[in-house]
Write a protein that holds these residues in place. Structure first.
Motif, short mmCIF file in Angstrom:
data_model
loop_
_atom_site.label_atom_id
_atom_site.label_comp_id
_atom_site.label_asym_id
_atom_site.label_seq_id
_atom_site.Cartn_x
_atom_site.Cartn_y
_atom_site.Cartn_z
N PHE A 8 0.84 -1.21 0.00
CA PHE A 8 0.00 0.00 0.00
C PHE A 8 0.87 1.25 0.00
CE2 PHE A 8 -2.36 3.17 2.69
CZ PHE A 8 -3.25 3.56 1.70
N ARG A 9 1.90 1.25 0.83
CA ARG A 9 2.80 2.41 0.90
C ARG A 9 3.52 2.60 -0.43
NH1 ARG A 9 6.67 3.93 5.89
NH2 ARG A 9 7.48 5.84 5.03
N PHE A 10 3.98 1.50 -1.03
CA PHE A 10 4.63 1.61 -2.33
C PHE A 10 3.66 2.16 -3.36
CE2 PHE A 10 5.36 -0.27 -6.53
CZ PHE A 10 6.56 0.35 -6.83
N GLY A 11 2.41 1.70 -3.33
CA GLY A 11 1.41 2.21 -4.28
C GLY A 11 1.20 3.71 -4.14
N LEU A 12 1.09 4.19 -2.91
CA LEU A 12 0.96 5.64 -2.69
C LEU A 12 2.17 6.40 -3.21
CD1 LEU A 12 -0.48 5.92 0.95
CD2 LEU A 12 -1.64 6.52 -1.17
N ASN A 13 3.36 5.90 -2.86
CA ASN A 13 4.58 6.55 -3.31
C ASN A 13 4.71 6.52 -4.84
OD1 ASN A 13 5.51 7.35 -0.78
ND2 ASN A 13 6.61 5.45 -0.45
N LEU A 14 4.29 5.41 -5.44
CA LEU A 14 4.37 5.28 -6.89
C LEU A 14 3.46 6.30 -7.59
CD1 LEU A 14 5.47 3.64 -9.33
CD2 LEU A 14 3.44 2.20 -9.09
N ILE A 15 2.24 6.41 -7.11
CA ILE A 15 1.29 7.36 -7.72
C ILE A 15 1.79 8.80 -7.57
CG2 ILE A 15 -1.03 8.35 -7.45
CD1 ILE A 15 -1.94 5.45 -6.70
N LEU A 16 2.25 9.14 -6.38
CA LEU A 16 2.73 10.51 -6.15
C LEU A 16 4.02 10.79 -6.92
CD1 LEU A 16 1.90 10.71 -2.35
CD2 LEU A 16 0.79 12.01 -4.18
N SER A 17 4.91 9.80 -6.99
CA SER A 17 6.15 9.97 -7.75
C SER A 17 5.87 10.12 -9.24
CB SER A 17 7.08 8.78 -7.51
OG SER A 17 7.46 8.70 -6.17
N ALA A 18 4.93 9.34 -9.74
CA ALA A 18 4.56 9.45 -11.16
C ALA A 18 3.97 10.83 -11.43
CB ALA A 18 3.56 8.36 -11.53
N ALA A 19 3.20 11.36 -10.49
CA ALA A 19 2.65 12.70 -10.66
C ALA A 19 3.76 13.74 -10.70
CB ALA A 19 1.67 13.02 -9.52
N VAL A 20 4.77 13.59 -9.85
CA VAL A 20 5.90 14.52 -9.86
C VAL A 20 6.57 14.50 -11.22
CG1 VAL A 20 8.20 14.98 -8.91
CG2 VAL A 20 6.31 14.42 -7.37
N VAL A 21 6.87 13.32 -11.72
CA VAL A 21 7.54 13.19 -13.02
C VAL A 21 6.67 13.79 -14.12
CG1 VAL A 21 8.37 11.54 -14.76
CG2 VAL A 21 8.94 11.22 -12.34
N TYR A 22 5.38 13.46 -14.10
CA TYR A 22 4.50 13.97 -15.15
C TYR A 22 4.41 15.49 -15.14
CZ TYR A 22 0.58 14.94 -18.12
OH TYR A 22 -0.20 15.46 -19.11
N PHE A 23 4.24 16.08 -13.97
CA PHE A 23 4.05 17.53 -13.93
C PHE A 23 5.35 18.30 -14.16
CE2 PHE A 23 0.18 16.34 -11.44
CZ PHE A 23 -0.72 16.73 -12.42
N ILE A 24 6.49 17.67 -13.93
CA ILE A 24 7.76 18.34 -14.24
C ILE A 24 8.04 18.28 -15.74
CG2 ILE A 24 10.27 18.21 -13.99
CD1 ILE A 24 9.83 17.46 -11.07
N PHE A 25 7.83 17.10 -16.35
CA PHE A 25 8.25 16.91 -17.74
C PHE A 25 7.09 16.93 -18.74
CE2 PHE A 25 11.52 14.92 -15.12
CZ PHE A 25 12.62 15.66 -15.55
N LYS A 26 5.86 16.77 -18.28
CA LYS A 26 4.67 16.75 -19.17
C LYS A 26 4.87 15.79 -20.35
CE LYS A 26 1.41 19.02 -18.73
NZ LYS A 26 0.16 18.75 -18.03
N ASN A 27 5.36 14.60 -20.03
CA ASN A 27 5.61 13.61 -21.06
C ASN A 27 5.08 12.27 -20.55
OD1 ASN A 27 6.90 11.56 -22.66
ND2 ASN A 27 8.39 13.10 -23.33
N LYS A 28 4.01 11.78 -21.17
CA LYS A 28 3.38 10.55 -20.71
C LYS A 28 4.30 9.34 -20.87
CE LYS A 28 -1.33 12.09 -21.52
NZ LYS A 28 -2.55 11.93 -22.29
N GLN A 29 5.08 9.31 -21.95
CA GLN A 29 5.99 8.19 -22.16
C GLN A 29 7.07 8.14 -21.07
OE1 GLN A 29 7.99 8.21 -25.94
NE2 GLN A 29 8.96 6.23 -25.60
#
Length: 143
Positions: free
Chosen positions: A58-79
Motif C-alpha cells: 500500500f505504501r509503495f502504491g501511494l509513493n508510486l502514484i505521487l512519484s509518477a505525478a511529480v515526473v509527469y508535472f515536471i516533464f509533461k511527457n506521458k511516455q
C-alpha cells in the motif's frame, strides 16, 4: 501554464512528504521502531507477515502514484512518466523480495544491508535518480 505544472508537482512532493510524516499512524511497520533505535543488537520485533506485506505494498502504491505525478508535472511527457513507473516497479521488484528475505532471516544478512533495503522499499529514493536522469535526457534531446 508552467506555473500550474510546478504547483501540481510541488503538491505531489508535499504528498510524498505527508506519507512520510504520518507513517506511524497509517502503516503497520514494527521495524520502524527497531531501525529507529539504530542498535543492531535490539530485540527482533514480533510481527504478522500478511499485514506487513500489505502495508508495504500500500505504501509503495501511494509513493508510486505521487512519484509518477511529480515526473509527469515536471516533464509533461506521458511516455517518460510510464518509463519512470516501470523503473520504480523494477527497483521495487528487486528490493522488496530481498527485504522480505532479510526479515525472514532476522537480518542475519546484515543490519545495514537490511536497513537500506527497507529504505528502498518504503521511500521513493529512485525518484531522486529519475528526475536528474530525465533532465539530462531532455537536455541531450535539445542538442
Amino acid at each position: 501554464m508552467k506555473i500550474l505544472n510546478w504547483l501540481l508537482a510541488a503538491i505531489a512532493i508535499f504528498g510524498l512528504i505527508s506519507v512520510r510524516m504520518v507513517e506511524d499512524q497509517i502503516f503497520y511497520d514494527p521495524f520502524q521502531a527497531f531501525f529507529h533505535l539504530a542498535n543492531k543488537h535490539a530485540p527482533f520485533p514480533d510481527f504478522n507477515w500478511v499485514p506487513l506485506i500489505l502495508n508495504y505494498l500500500f505504501r509503495f502504491g501511494l509513493n508510486l502514484i505521487l512519484s509518477a505525478a511529480v515526473v509527469y508535472f515536471i516533464f509533461k511527457n506521458k511516455q517518460w512518466t510510464l518509463q519512470a513507473i516501470v523503473l520504480m516497479l523494477i527497483v521495487f521488484a528487486i528490493t522488496f523480495p530481498l527485504y522480505l528475505y532479510c526479515i525472514h532471516t532476522k537480518f542475519e544478512i546484515g543490519y545495514l544491508f537490511s536497513f537500506y533495503m527497507r529504505r528502498f522499499v518504503i521511500q521513493p529514493l529512485i525518484l531522486l535518480l529519475i528526475i536528474p536522469l530525465f533532465y539530462y535526457r531532455k537536455h541531450v534531446q535539445k542538442v
